[in-house]
Design a protein around this motif. Structure first.
Motif, PDB file in Angstrom:
ATOM      1  N   THR A  19       1.156  -1.115  -0.022  1.00 32.15           N
ATOM      2  CA  THR A  19      -0.134  -0.085   0.339  1.00 32.15           C
ATOM      3  C   THR A  19       0.701   1.094   0.468  1.00 32.15           C
ATOM      4  O   THR A  19       0.980   2.371  -0.021  1.00 32.15           O
ATOM      5  CB  THR A  19      -0.862  -0.250   1.016  1.00 32.15           C
ATOM      6  OG1 THR A  19       0.209  -0.233   2.853  1.00 32.15           O
ATOM      7  CG2 THR A  19      -1.884  -0.731   1.162  1.00 32.15           C
ATOM      8  N   LEU A  20       1.915   1.143   0.640  1.00 33.57           N
ATOM      9  CA  LEU A  20       2.899   1.953   0.324  1.00 33.57           C
ATOM     10  C   LEU A  20       3.434   3.010  -1.158  1.00 33.57           C
ATOM     11  O   LEU A  20       3.495   3.825  -1.065  1.00 33.57           O
ATOM     12  CB  LEU A  20       5.064   1.412   1.079  1.00 33.57           C
ATOM     13  CG  LEU A  20       5.115   0.785   0.425  1.00 33.57           C
ATOM     14  CD1 LEU A  20       6.193   1.613  -0.790  1.00 33.57           C
ATOM     15  CD2 LEU A  20       5.833  -0.012   1.420  1.00 33.57           C
ATOM     16  N   LEU A  21       3.181   1.280  -1.800  1.00 36.33           N
ATOM     17  CA  LEU A  21       3.268   2.395  -3.614  1.00 36.33           C
ATOM     18  C   LEU A  21       2.184   3.451  -3.929  1.00 36.33           C
ATOM     19  O   LEU A  21       2.321   4.457  -4.357  1.00 36.33           O
ATOM     20  CB  LEU A  21       3.313   1.292  -3.996  1.00 36.33           C
ATOM     21  CG  LEU A  21       4.276   0.470  -4.274  1.00 36.33           C
ATOM     22  CD1 LEU A  21       4.721  -0.889  -5.537  1.00 36.33           C
ATOM     23  CD2 LEU A  21       5.894   1.292  -4.617  1.00 36.33           C
ATOM     24  N   GLY A  22       0.809   3.044  -3.255  1.00 37.44           N
ATOM     25  CA  GLY A  22       0.058   3.913  -3.713  1.00 37.44           C
ATOM     26  C   GLY A  22      -0.272   5.324  -3.133  1.00 37.44           C
ATOM     27  O   GLY A  22       0.201   6.422  -3.165  1.00 37.44           O
ATOM     28  N   THR A  23       0.714   5.670  -1.589  1.00 38.03           N
ATOM     29  CA  THR A  23       1.456   6.690  -1.347  1.00 38.03           C
ATOM     30  C   THR A  23       1.740   7.169  -1.600  1.00 38.03           C
ATOM     31  O   THR A  23       1.541   8.727  -1.482  1.00 38.03           O
ATOM     32  CB  THR A  23       0.682   7.036   0.640  1.00 38.03           C
ATOM     33  OG1 THR A  23       1.622   5.820   0.377  1.00 38.03           O
ATOM     34  CG2 THR A  23      -0.522   6.867   1.093  1.00 38.03           C
ATOM     35  N   LEU A  24       2.909   6.645  -1.907  1.00 36.38           N
ATOM     36  CA  LEU A  24       3.758   7.538  -2.715  1.00 36.38           C
ATOM     37  C   LEU A  24       4.030   7.814  -4.306  1.00 36.38           C
ATOM     38  O   LEU A  24       4.156   9.242  -4.380  1.00 36.38           O
ATOM     39  CB  LEU A  24       4.991   6.300  -2.994  1.00 36.38           C
ATOM     40  CG  LEU A  24       6.779   6.927  -3.517  1.00 36.38           C
ATOM     41  CD1 LEU A  24       7.118   7.442  -2.282  1.00 36.38           C
ATOM     42  CD2 LEU A  24       7.694   5.484  -3.761  1.00 36.38           C
ATOM     43  N   TYR A  25       3.207   7.272  -4.718  1.00 35.04           N
ATOM     44  CA  TYR A  25       2.902   7.718  -6.478  1.00 35.04           C
ATOM     45  C   TYR A  25       1.547   8.491  -6.132  1.00 35.04           C
ATOM     46  O   TYR A  25       2.006   9.316  -6.981  1.00 35.04           O
ATOM     47  CB  TYR A  25       1.605   6.295  -7.368  1.00 35.04           C
ATOM     48  CG  TYR A  25       1.549   6.381  -8.557  1.00 35.04           C
ATOM     49  CD1 TYR A  25       2.488   6.519  -9.180  1.00 35.04           C
ATOM     50  CD2 TYR A  25       0.491   7.136  -8.496  1.00 35.04           C
ATOM     51  CE1 TYR A  25       2.118   7.101 -10.243  1.00 35.04           C
ATOM     52  CE2 TYR A  25       0.019   7.185  -9.638  1.00 35.04           C
ATOM     53  CZ  TYR A  25       0.650   7.167 -10.912  1.00 35.04           C
ATOM     54  OH  TYR A  25       0.758   7.527 -12.160  1.00 35.04           O
ATOM     55  N   LEU A  26       0.672   8.922  -5.342  1.00 39.48           N
ATOM     56  CA  LEU A  26      -0.058  10.329  -4.908  1.00 39.48           C
ATOM     57  C   LEU A  26       0.477  11.278  -4.192  1.00 39.48           C
ATOM     58  O   LEU A  26       0.730  12.486  -4.643  1.00 39.48           O
ATOM     59  CB  LEU A  26      -0.799   9.630  -3.975  1.00 39.48           C
ATOM     60  CG  LEU A  26      -2.203   8.743  -4.275  1.00 39.48           C
ATOM     61  CD1 LEU A  26      -3.350   8.396  -3.716  1.00 39.48           C
ATOM     62  CD2 LEU A  26      -2.943   9.399  -5.374  1.00 39.48           C
ATOM     63  N   ARG A  27       1.899  10.933  -3.717  1.00 45.02           N
ATOM     64  CA  ARG A  27       2.774  12.361  -3.161  1.00 45.02           C
ATOM     65  C   ARG A  27       3.829  12.648  -4.519  1.00 45.02           C
ATOM     66  O   ARG A  27       3.637  13.796  -4.494  1.00 45.02           O
ATOM     67  CB  ARG A  27       3.550  11.979  -2.582  1.00 45.02           C
ATOM     68  CG  ARG A  27       3.164  11.474  -1.483  1.00 45.02           C
ATOM     69  CD  ARG A  27       4.269  11.697   0.295  1.00 45.02           C
ATOM     70  NE  ARG A  27       4.742  11.141   0.142  1.00 45.02           N
ATOM     71  CZ  ARG A  27       3.849   9.405   0.460  1.00 45.02           C
ATOM     72  NH1 ARG A  27       2.753   9.360   1.347  1.00 45.02           N
ATOM     73  NH2 ARG A  27       5.204   8.423   0.740  1.00 45.02           N
ATOM     74  N   ALA A  28       4.125  11.825  -5.040  1.00 46.75           N
ATOM     75  CA  ALA A  28       4.791  12.336  -6.158  1.00 46.75           C
ATOM     76  C   ALA A  28       4.511  12.814  -8.054  1.00 46.75           C
ATOM     77  O   ALA A  28       4.572  14.008  -8.205  1.00 46.75           O
ATOM     78  CB  ALA A  28       5.480  10.646  -7.062  1.00 46.75           C
ATOM     79  N   TRP A  29       2.617  12.171  -8.052  1.00 46.59           N
ATOM     80  CA  TRP A  29       1.797  12.739  -9.422  1.00 46.59           C
ATOM     81  C   TRP A  29       1.486  14.282  -7.800  1.00 46.59           C
ATOM     82  O   TRP A  29       1.751  15.368  -8.864  1.00 46.59           O
ATOM     83  CB  TRP A  29       0.792  12.023  -8.921  1.00 46.59           C
ATOM     84  CG  TRP A  29      -0.644  12.820  -9.891  1.00 46.59           C
ATOM     85  CD1 TRP A  29      -1.245  13.496  -9.597  1.00 46.59           C
ATOM     86  CD2 TRP A  29      -0.598  12.312 -11.522  1.00 46.59           C
ATOM     87  NE1 TRP A  29      -2.543  14.137 -11.011  1.00 46.59           N
ATOM     88  CE2 TRP A  29      -1.944  13.365 -11.718  1.00 46.59           C
ATOM     89  CE3 TRP A  29       0.418  11.520 -11.764  1.00 46.59           C
ATOM     90  CZ2 TRP A  29      -1.754  12.900 -12.997  1.00 46.59           C
ATOM     91  CZ3 TRP A  29      -0.011  11.296 -13.481  1.00 46.59           C
ATOM     92  CH2 TRP A  29      -1.036  12.469 -13.673  1.00 46.59           C
TER      93      TRP A  29
END
Ligand SMILES: C[S@@+](CC[C@H](N)C(=O)[O-])C[C@H]1O[C@@H](n2cnc3c(N)ncnc32)[C@H](O)[C@@H]1O
Length: 268
Positions: A19-29
């Motif tokens: 699930t850490l990839l989801g939050t990382l991706y959202l912050r990157a976006w």
């Protein structure tokens, strides 16, 4: 830290860890937005170095809508942490369930602060490859529910414990025992965490713990006091998109909606 690429293709989507990839991706976006709220360019750089099916993740996490959830939550925790570190430049920071979040880089604490990032061993292995290490920055690869990791953390300094997007994945007894262990270990400090509403936790296939009201946590230890709680919609005015700003404003006016997720600041 090397510049090698990290291959996460094929990691199981239903594993809580990723699930850490989801939050990382959202912050990157969100960092690519013309007027970012958080502007986490470390997240964008991390995403560039990871091989993964980001097109599929994109469809699942819908960044156009959900970037504001993570950006508002992260800035709330960053602001609370910066305030604590200003008052306690000799603090020990425990960042629990850190995932691949770059909070230690965003806040750049002084060298008098000892910062501990903790997550499952496989996540910590990745962190070592992605982010620079420095003095007074420590990595702990362990389940947060294992009581043994805390013995290595200095107990005689003001403590800041941050658990962002972590506690909803634990069982209620695990959350209670963890918080009691932390408060007993340290003389004083603050604990910042987010929690979903109790009814939501009961519905979610992943979620195990939800909170009806802060008093439930206060009753777990006589030194735990809730100082502030903030609805996930409360800072809607920061959202640059007029349509989403209006949506968050409307949700913020409706108690049922704004109480779905809350951020809590406790002292002990
Ligand atoms: C939704 S992610 C949030 C990560 C990070 N805080 C963020 O905001 O990007 C949940 C994180 O909790 C970690 N986690 C879940 N259960 C854990 C446990 N028992 N011990 C340590 N970490 C855990 C996962 O590995 C994952 O990194």
């Amino acid at each position: 830290m090397s510049e090698e690429r990290l291959d996460l293709t094929g990691v199981a989507d239903d594993d809580v860890t990723w699930t850490l990839l989801g939050t990382l991706y959202l912050r990157a976006w969100e960092s690519g937005s013309p007027q970012p709220i958080l502007g986490d360019h470390h997240a964008a750089e991390a995403i560039r170095r990871i091989d993964y099916d980001f097109a599929k993740l994109h469809r699942r996490v819908r960044p156009e809508a959900n970037q504001y959830l993570v950006a508002l939550r992260a800035t709330q925790f960053d602001d609370w942490a910066a305030d604590f570190l200003r008052r306690h430049p000799d603090a020990v920071v425990l960042h629990l369930g850190c995932g691949l979040d770059s909070r230690a880089l965003r806040l750049t604490p002084p060298s008098t602060v000892d910062w501990f990032d903790l997550d499952q061993p496989k996540v910590i292995e990745l962190r070592r490859k992605l982010y620079p290490e420095r003095e007074h920055y420590h990595l702990i690869g362990s389940s947060v529910t294992d009581p043994s990791w805390l013995t290595g953390v200095p107990a005689d300094r003001p403590a800041l414990v941050i658990a962002e997007g972590l506690l909803p994945y634990l069982g209620e007894a695990e959350v209670r025992q963890l918080l009691q262990r932390l408060v007993t270990h340290f003389g004083s400090g603050e604990l910042h965490f987010d929690a979903g509403a109790r009814w939501l936790a009961k519905l979610s296939p992943l979620g195990a713990w939800g909170l009806r009201e802060a008093g439930e946590v206060e009753r777990w230890h006589p030194r735990l006091r809730c100082r502030e709680e903030v609805a996930f919609t409360a800072r809607y005015a920061k959202i640059p998109s007029p349509a989403y700003r209006r949506l968050y404003q409307v949700m913020n006016a409706i108690p049922f909606c704004r109480n779905i997720f809350r951020e809590y600041r406790f002292s002990f």
